[in-house]
Scaffold this motif. Structure first.
Motif: not given
Length: 124
Positions: A88-90, A122
């Motif tokens: 989800t962060k990238t 994440r």
């Protein structure tokens, strides 16, 4: 006479010590040069090797048959299961990923969008 022998002994030992230290220094320089070659010159080769080790396609074996008990009742069957993970962060284009997943599965895009947006960790 004893003093002359002592100086010869010291000279002989000095050259032995110097020779050993020279050999060790040359070996050390060779090791350092190899490390520099691996890290800088051949970097792309080792990156490819590492990528091949970490990212690979695994061919699945043939489907197994069903197992039945002696009365003909189905005990075990083979089912295919696919999993998809998202960092989800990238992740940049959430909507596109949700549309692709919707095309491949029977769930709505909003279901996947809610999973991604409401994820506490994440990976989802």
């Amino acid at each position: 006479m004893a003093e002359n022998e002592l100086t010869q002994f010291k000279k002989k030992n000095f050259w032995k010590f110097f020779s050993i230290m020279l050999i060790l220094a040359i070996c050390f320089i060779i090791i350092i040069m190899q490390l520099i070659k691996i890290q800088l010159v051949d970097r792309s080769i080792y990156e490819k090797i590492a990528k091949n080790q970490h990212e690979s396609a695994i061919k699945l074996k043939a489907k197994r048959g069903n197992m039945y008990d002696r009365k003909g009742n189905l005990l075990v069957t083979t089912t295919e299961l696919y999993t998809v993970g998202v960092d989800t962060k990238t992740l940049k284009r959430k909507e596109l990923v949700c549309k692709i997943l919707t095309a491949k599965t029977d769930k709505d895009a909003t279901y996947y969008l809610n999973l991604i947006n409401n994820c506490k960790t994440r990976f989802v």
